[in-house]
Design an enzyme around this catalytic site. Structure first.
Site, PDB file in Angstrom:
ATOM      1  N   HIS A 169      93.925  46.763   8.913  1.00  0.00           N
ATOM      2  CA  HIS A 169      94.066  46.459  10.342  1.00  0.00           C
ATOM      3  C   HIS A 169      95.254  47.225  10.890  1.00  0.00           C
ATOM      4  O   HIS A 169      96.270  47.396  10.201  1.00  0.00           O
ATOM      5  CB  HIS A 169      94.265  44.956  10.545  1.00  0.00           C
ATOM      6  CG  HIS A 169      94.073  44.507  11.967  1.00  0.00           C
ATOM      7  ND1 HIS A 169      95.081  44.597  12.907  1.00  0.00           N
ATOM      8  CD2 HIS A 169      92.996  43.973  12.612  1.00  0.00           C
ATOM      9  CE1 HIS A 169      94.635  44.141  14.062  1.00  0.00           C
ATOM     10  NE2 HIS A 169      93.386  43.759  13.921  1.00  0.00           N
ATOM     11  N   ASP A 200      86.779  41.285  10.992  1.00  0.00           N
ATOM     12  CA  ASP A 200      85.513  41.921  11.374  1.00  0.00           C
ATOM     13  C   ASP A 200      84.525  41.941  10.214  1.00  0.00           C
ATOM     14  O   ASP A 200      83.322  41.797  10.410  1.00  0.00           O
ATOM     15  CB  ASP A 200      85.764  43.352  11.861  1.00  0.00           C
ATOM     16  CG  ASP A 200      86.640  43.387  13.094  1.00  0.00           C
ATOM     17  OD1 ASP A 200      86.359  42.624  14.028  1.00  0.00           O
ATOM     18  OD2 ASP A 200      87.609  44.161  13.126  1.00  0.00           O
TER      19      ASP A 200
END
Length: 434
Positions: free
Chosen positions: A311, A369
């Site tokens: 991320h 995600d």
């Protein structure tokens, strides 16, 4: 308290200047550079605004090194385990978790506005049935400005609140309508006896042919997806909403701009990109070929990217991923999908990423995600709709951020500056001399 300052010196002979520093309650302090141009004739240069605080905010705090996410000071795991999405909505918009009386009143207000104006159905028919859901959703949200002219004044707090309630209430119906339209099924009207998450699932999957019963495990999982995606500080779409609203446009138009920004594969489209990656591995041979895929990921020259891992902000484990992983396994067990080839592939990839030193040393852990895409696929939500679900969740965060900006006495219309590197002044030659 002694005022902190920062002194900047220049190697070009310009005199040094002293600028004030402001303390943050958590996270980095900031240097106030607003006087820099006036005093020096110079701008700062920060592509992507990675080192620039564009505002002061009390809404969301992220510590990427610790893997920490707070909404109004509350850790995301506490909220995910003890509150539903509408409680989180109130926390983000009003600043505190609601009492039971406040929650009941807010919930009733949301339920009162769940139906979408009937003419929106005709507007929807103008889209091709194979349009991407985000193209449809961007149009539908933008069109809401035309249907609710009574709440368009962004500087009127009561009208902003009315727009907020309408957006939170109607976004589930708009997303479900976009889906139903794409598959040729009739729209399903809201059922206000259900929860926010349960109502959405019914509008998505019910048909007039038979009764639809909401699965409580799936309902809880979807509510958690909404909570985990409700806000995430000054990301691209949130910054877009703030910038758009800074011009004084109406709140609904500003949210439509956020929906459009979220569509990008590097932002809200990341979970869609993750499922596409799993589809490609599955088509190439599935679990048996996963070693070859991982080898390509490690090869910098291959151009193969590992989607759903790592991320930009979190340099540790994404705190939302821990919660979504828990939900992911609950859903797979409930639906009996543990042996489904694609889900087995995903779990194999997860195991490699958590154990392989290449990924662990680079902190390429599975992010939210990765798991939310798997959960949504298991629930039956088609991959192209994932980003629209994200928009549904993030709407409340955008609203809270917009409200905070408008109430800030220091807010001004956004106007980033640039480092011009083009041609210097030149004269236009007649066309026959060029």
């Amino acid at each position: 308290m002694t005022e902190k300052t920062a002194t900047i010196s220049f190697s070009d002979g310009s005199p040094a200047i002293t600028l004030p520093m402001f303390e943050a309650s958590m996270g980095p302090d900031v240097i106030d550079i607003r006087a820099l141009y006036g005093k020096t004739g110079k701008f700062t240069y920060d592509p992507g605004f990675l080192s620039t605080a564009s505002c002061g905010s009390t809404i969301t705090f992220i510590d990427g090194d610790k893997g920490e996410l707070l909404y109004r000071g509350y850790p995301i795991d506490d909220l995910a385990h003890h509150c539903n999405f509408l409680e989180v909505c109130q926390l983000l918009i009003y600043g505190n978790l609601p009492t039971k009386e406040q929650n009941d009143k807010f919930t009733q207000r949301v339920l009162h506005h769940t139906m979408v104006h009937e003419q929106m159905h005709y507007f929807l028919r103008g889209f091709r049935r194979d349009s991407h859901p985000m193209a449809v959703l961007t149009g539908l949200v933008g069109a809401m400005s035309a249907f609710y002219p009574d709440s368009m004044d962004i500087h009127d707090a009561k009208k902003r609140e009315m727009s907020a309630i309408r957006l939170i209430s109607k976004m589930p119906a708009l997303v479900a309508m976009a889906y139903k339209y794409s598959i040729g099924e009739p729209y399903v009207y809201p059922d206000n006896s259900l929860s926010y998450a349960g109502n959405f699932l019914r509008m998505m999957f019910a048909t007039p042919c038979e009764p639809y019963k909401v699965n409580p495990v799936i309902e809880r999982a979807f509510d958690r997806i909404l909570t985990l995606h409700a806000d995430h500080e000054q990301n691209a779409s949130t910054s877009t909403v703030r910038l758009c609203a800074s011009s004084g446009t109406n709140p609904i138009a500003a949210i439509a701009a956020g929906v459009a920004c979220l569509w990008g594969p590097s932002h809200g489209g990341a979970n869609e990109a993750c499922l596409m990656m799993l589809d490609e591995i599955q088509a190439a041979g599935g679990v048996e070929k996963i070693g070859e895929f991982v080898a390509k990921v490690k090869d910098k020259n291959s151009g193969v990217r590992l989607m759903g891992f790592g991320h930009r902000v979190y340099k540790n484990y994404d705190p939302r991923a821990k919660l979504m992983r828990e939900t992911c396994h609950e859903v797979l067990n409930e639906l009996g999908l543990g042996n489904d080839p694609q889900f087995k592939l995903a779990m194999t990839l997860e195991k490699i990423a958590l154990e392989d030193d290449y990924f662990v040393s680079r902190k390429l852990y599975p992010n939210v995600d990765f798991y939310s895409g798997i959960v949504q696929k298991a629930i039956g939500i088609p991959t192209p709709l994932f980003t629209a679900i994200f928009a549904l969740a993030r709407t409340v965060g955008w609203i809270a951020q917009l409200n905070e900006m408008i109430a800030d006495p220091e807010y001004k219309i956004g106007r980033p500056r640039q480092r011009y590197i083009g041609e210097k002044t030149r004269k236009v030659k007649p066309i026959n001399e060029r």
